[in-house]
Enzyme design. Structure first.
Site, PDB file in Angstrom:
ATOM      1  N   GLY A 292     -50.567  13.771 -16.794  1.00 28.58           N
ATOM      2  CA  GLY A 292     -51.643  14.644 -17.253  1.00 28.58           C
ATOM      3  C   GLY A 292     -51.359  15.173 -18.639  1.00 28.58           C
ATOM      4  O   GLY A 292     -50.274  15.704 -18.905  1.00 28.58           O
TER       5      GLY A 292
ATOM      6  N   GLY B  20     -54.938  20.596 -20.406  1.00 30.45           N
ATOM      7  CA  GLY B  20     -54.590  21.963 -20.771  1.00 30.45           C
ATOM      8  C   GLY B  20     -53.124  22.285 -20.511  1.00 30.45           C
ATOM      9  O   GLY B  20     -52.415  22.772 -21.397  1.00 30.45           O
ATOM     10  N   ILE B  21     -52.646  22.027 -19.291  1.00 28.81           N
ATOM     11  CA  ILE B  21     -51.234  22.258 -18.987  1.00 28.81           C
ATOM     12  C   ILE B  21     -50.369  21.195 -19.650  1.00 28.81           C
ATOM     13  O   ILE B  21     -49.300  21.495 -20.192  1.00 28.81           O
ATOM     14  CB  ILE B  21     -51.011  22.249 -17.456  1.00 28.81           C
ATOM     15  CG1 ILE B  21     -51.760  23.409 -16.796  1.00 28.81           C
ATOM     16  CG2 ILE B  21     -49.530  22.339 -17.131  1.00 28.81           C
ATOM     17  CD1 ILE B  21     -51.654  23.424 -15.284  1.00 28.81           C
ATOM     18  N   GLY B  22     -50.835  19.955 -19.647  1.00 30.52           N
ATOM     19  CA  GLY B  22     -50.032  18.851 -20.164  1.00 30.52           C
ATOM     20  C   GLY B  22     -49.657  18.996 -21.618  1.00 30.52           C
ATOM     21  O   GLY B  22     -48.520  18.694 -22.016  1.00 30.52           O
TER      22      GLY B  22
ATOM     23  N   LEU C 233     -61.022  21.047 -27.209  1.00 27.86           N
ATOM     24  CA  LEU C 233     -60.303  21.451 -28.415  1.00 27.86           C
ATOM     25  C   LEU C 233     -59.947  22.927 -28.457  1.00 27.86           C
ATOM     26  O   LEU C 233     -59.046  23.321 -29.200  1.00 27.86           O
ATOM     27  CB  LEU C 233     -61.120  21.076 -29.665  1.00 27.86           C
ATOM     28  CG  LEU C 233     -61.493  19.591 -29.802  1.00 27.86           C
ATOM     29  CD1 LEU C 233     -62.197  19.343 -31.123  1.00 27.86           C
ATOM     30  CD2 LEU C 233     -60.264  18.703 -29.677  1.00 27.86           C
TER      31      LEU C 233
ATOM     32  N   ARG D 209     -53.310  14.155  -7.467  1.00 28.09           N
ATOM     33  CA  ARG D 209     -52.155  14.983  -7.118  1.00 28.09           C
ATOM     34  C   ARG D 209     -51.578  14.553  -5.768  1.00 28.09           C
ATOM     35  O   ARG D 209     -50.351  14.498  -5.593  1.00 28.09           O
ATOM     36  CB  ARG D 209     -52.566  16.461  -7.088  1.00 28.09           C
ATOM     37  CG  ARG D 209     -52.921  16.996  -8.446  1.00 28.09           C
ATOM     38  CD  ARG D 209     -53.643  18.321  -8.382  1.00 28.09           C
ATOM     39  NE  ARG D 209     -52.736  19.441  -8.196  1.00 28.09           N
ATOM     40  CZ  ARG D 209     -53.119  20.711  -8.253  1.00 28.09           C
ATOM     41  NH1 ARG D 209     -54.390  21.010  -8.485  1.00 28.09           N
ATOM     42  NH2 ARG D 209     -52.246  21.679  -8.086  1.00 28.09           N
TER      43      ARG D 209
ATOM     44  N   CYS E  16     -81.011  17.189   4.228  1.00 29.04           N
ATOM     45  CA  CYS E  16     -82.365  17.745   4.324  1.00 29.04           C
ATOM     46  C   CYS E  16     -82.493  19.066   3.567  1.00 29.04           C
ATOM     47  O   CYS E  16     -83.561  19.382   3.050  1.00 29.04           O
ATOM     48  CB  CYS E  16     -82.759  17.932   5.790  1.00 29.04           C
ATOM     49  SG  CYS E  16     -82.958  16.357   6.672  1.00 29.04           S
TER      50      CYS E  16
END
Length: 608
Positions: free
Chosen positions: A28, A31-33, A61, A126, A177
């Protein structure tokens, strides 16, 4: 002063020297990566593999700082590796633009790493990485964020619970439905616009809609209603064809609008039993709305009680005081609005505004399909054309059913299943991931008997070594006490009922094109029953056979959710693994028929 001085002083020479040779997989690059890649490079790791399937989007960005506007539409892994390499020229970063679930990334590949760091936001991915790490016995550090919340969890085979030991919440679904005929909340209208109407008009033409109705019928939903929905779906083929006619820009919008928001609603109103306990919808009319002559009487179907006999032009009573009624705002041209940026997304559209946006977005999408470059389209929250269409149709449906409309930004959040991403949270969590990684390496260093790669033997369970067990903790970021944002608790032991980490995994290197399923299973069971093999294999009537050789046990053979063979059905045993689509990267499970032994999972790999 060298760049390594601070890390060397904090970690010590022995641990710091390990970082340079430790092979790390980062899955990944979002954002964390991005934060994590920066951190592990500056900490001193010098052999990093970065894998991500995604490409850079403009909306990334604001928090994924390794990317710039010029990088939009490029591979996240490639760009992140190129940008981060300047942090430490001595660091070797191997970027991979691929799906982690591809067959190339099998058990042998995972065994090439000493640490795996997850920075994923996809549940299925994950779970896949978790299973591969459990099978390869490679330490995994799992992480995730949601707004101001976050967590970091070290996972070790046979020592801690794995990612699948606790059930995960499944995405909320709605009855067919309800979505198609009787919506009662804004999300019902948005799901209808995104997952039903949009694919009907612009998606690939297949039988998925029929399959959905078949499933609804099997679940016991209203049979009459489903029959009517089948007729409605069949009528869409004619409507869809109108998008590609020569004068589609002049007539397609009105034809489709009248079919969806007038004729279909009138058909539903004809089923009077459906509306005995529900508020009935109001049919809309394309031309009268554009001419500002559309009106809804309080006595008309779909209006609320009160002010009997009054007539309201272009609006209906809002369901609650905070709602902004459709039709109250002055209509504007949407091409003029498009330059308004954030204001456009935050604006509550009126009824006429939504009709204009419907026609404009429909023509834009039809033009893209008629160009031949895009034979079919799918919803993308970052695609202005698709988002405009879903916003307009969801709001028009909401108006017809007396439901509060949503702004373009709100629709984007709900349709895109957006979980707020905050750069500060990502930064904190990525820092905690690195601390967990260093802690695992420190445990390895302290155990002089441990092998070069960190394994579960490096950190024993609470029952065998309570002191070591207490060193592994799950850490979480909370929004409780501002003075104490971080909390931690000891890792839990594996769940004995977990379908992932309780299994025994064995890597099998073979040629799937040549090896048959029967030959594979026979080889495994014969080796298990051979003299000198583990005594855990069951015997026949408690005795050995053939002079000490144990009897082969009976097993049922699975691959994921399908049965390949069992003691009463052996037709597939003569087929090759490749023919059964059980090649590289697949898991073939042998389940004991007597349920005496646990499952044995064969991890298929290729011969070197």
């Amino acid at each position: 002063m060298p760049r390594s001085a601070h890390a060397l002083a904090i970690l010590g020479p022995a641990l710091y020297s390990q970082l340079r040779t430790t092979r790390v997989l980062v899955v990944g690059a979002g954002g964390i990566g991005c934060e994590l890649l920066k951190n592990i490079i500056l900490t001193g790791f010098e052999d990093i593999t970065l894998l991500d399937l995604d490409t850079i989007d403009l909306s990334n960005l604001n928090r994924q700082f390794l990317f710039r506007k010029k990088d939009v539409k490029q591979s996240k892994a490639m760009v992140a590796a190129r940008t981060a390499s300047s942090f430490n020229p001595a660091c070797k970063i191997t970027p991979i633009y691929a799906n982690i679930k591809e067959e190339d990334f099998d058990i042998s590949w995972f065994k090439g790493f000493q640490l795996v760091l997850n920075a994923l936001d996809n549940l299925e991915a994950r779970r896949h990485v978790n299973r591969m790490c459990m099978a390869a016995k490679v330490p995994l550090i799992e992480s995730g964020t949601a707004g101001y919340l976050g967590q970091v969890q070290p996972l070790l085979k046979d020592e801690t619970e794995c990612f699948d030991c606790l059930p995960k919440p499944t995405p909320k679904t709605f009855p067919v439905c309800t979505i198609r005929s009787t919506p009662s909340t804004p999300i019902h209208c948005i799901v209808w616009a995104k997952s039903y109407l949009f694919p009907q008009l612009f998606g690939e033409q297949d039988d998925s809609g029929e399959a959905e109705l078949d499933a609804a019928a099997a679940q016991g939903e209203n049979a009459t209603e489903i029959a009517n929905l089948r007729k409605e779906a069949a009528a869409f083929s004619v409507v869809r064809a109108s998008l590609f006619s020569e004068d589609s820009e002049l007539h397609a919008a009105e034809m489709i609008f009248q079919k969806i928001f007038n004729e279909d609603i009138k058909r539903l109103l004809s089923m009077s039993d459906m509306w005995k306990t529900r508020r009935p919808p109001v049919p809309l009319d394309y031309q009268s709305i554009l001419a500002d002559t559309f009106s809804v009487s309080s006595k008309s179907p779909g209006t609320t009680n009160g002010s009997a006999g009054s007539t309201v032009l272009g609006k209906r009573k809002a369901p609650h005081a905070d709602a902004v009624s459709n039709g109250e705002q002055k209509s504007e041209n949407f091409e003029q609005q498009s330059g308004a940026g954030g204001l456009r997304d935050q604006k509550q559209l009126g009824l006429k505004d939504n009709v204009l946006l419907f026609g404009d977005s429909l023509n834009r999408l039809a033009a893209r399909m008629k160009s031949g470059k895009e034979p079919s389209l799918s919803f993308d929250k970052d695609d202005d054309d698709t988002l405009d269409f879903v916003t307009a149709t969801a709001n028009l449906r909401a108006f017809a059913y007396g439901i509060v409309g949503k702004t373009r930004w709100q629709v984007k959040e709900m349709a895109g299943n957006i979980i707020p991403a905050i750069a500060t949270t990502n930064a904190v969590i990525s820092g905690l991931i690195v601390l967990q990684a260093l802690h695992m390496l420190r445990l390895q260093h302290q155990d002089t008997a441990s092998p070069p790669a960190f394994t579960a033997a490096s950190a024993t369970t609470a029952s065998s070594n309570p002191l070591a067990a207490k060193t592994l903790r799950n850490v979480h970021l909370t929004n409780g006490k501002p003075a104490v944002p971080l909390g931690s608790y000891f890792t839990c032991p594996p769940n004995p009922d977990c379908a992932v980490c309780r299994e025994t995994y064995v890597e099998v290197l073979c040629d799937p094109e040549q090896l048959t399923l029967g030959a594979l299973v026979d080889a495994v069971l014969e080796a298990e029953a051979a003299p000198g093999a583990s005594d855990s294999a069951p015997e026949t009537n408690g005795e050995s056979v053939d002079g000490g050789e144990k009897a082969k046990r009976e097993v049922t053979i699975y691959e994921e959710g399908r049965i390949l063979a069992d003691p009463d059905w052996d037709e597939n045993l003569s087929r090759t693994l490749a023919d059964l689509k059980c090649g590289r990267g697949k898991f073939v499970t042998l389940a004991d028929e007597d349920e005496v032994l646990g499952n044995l999972v064969l991890c298929i790999g290729l011969l070197p």
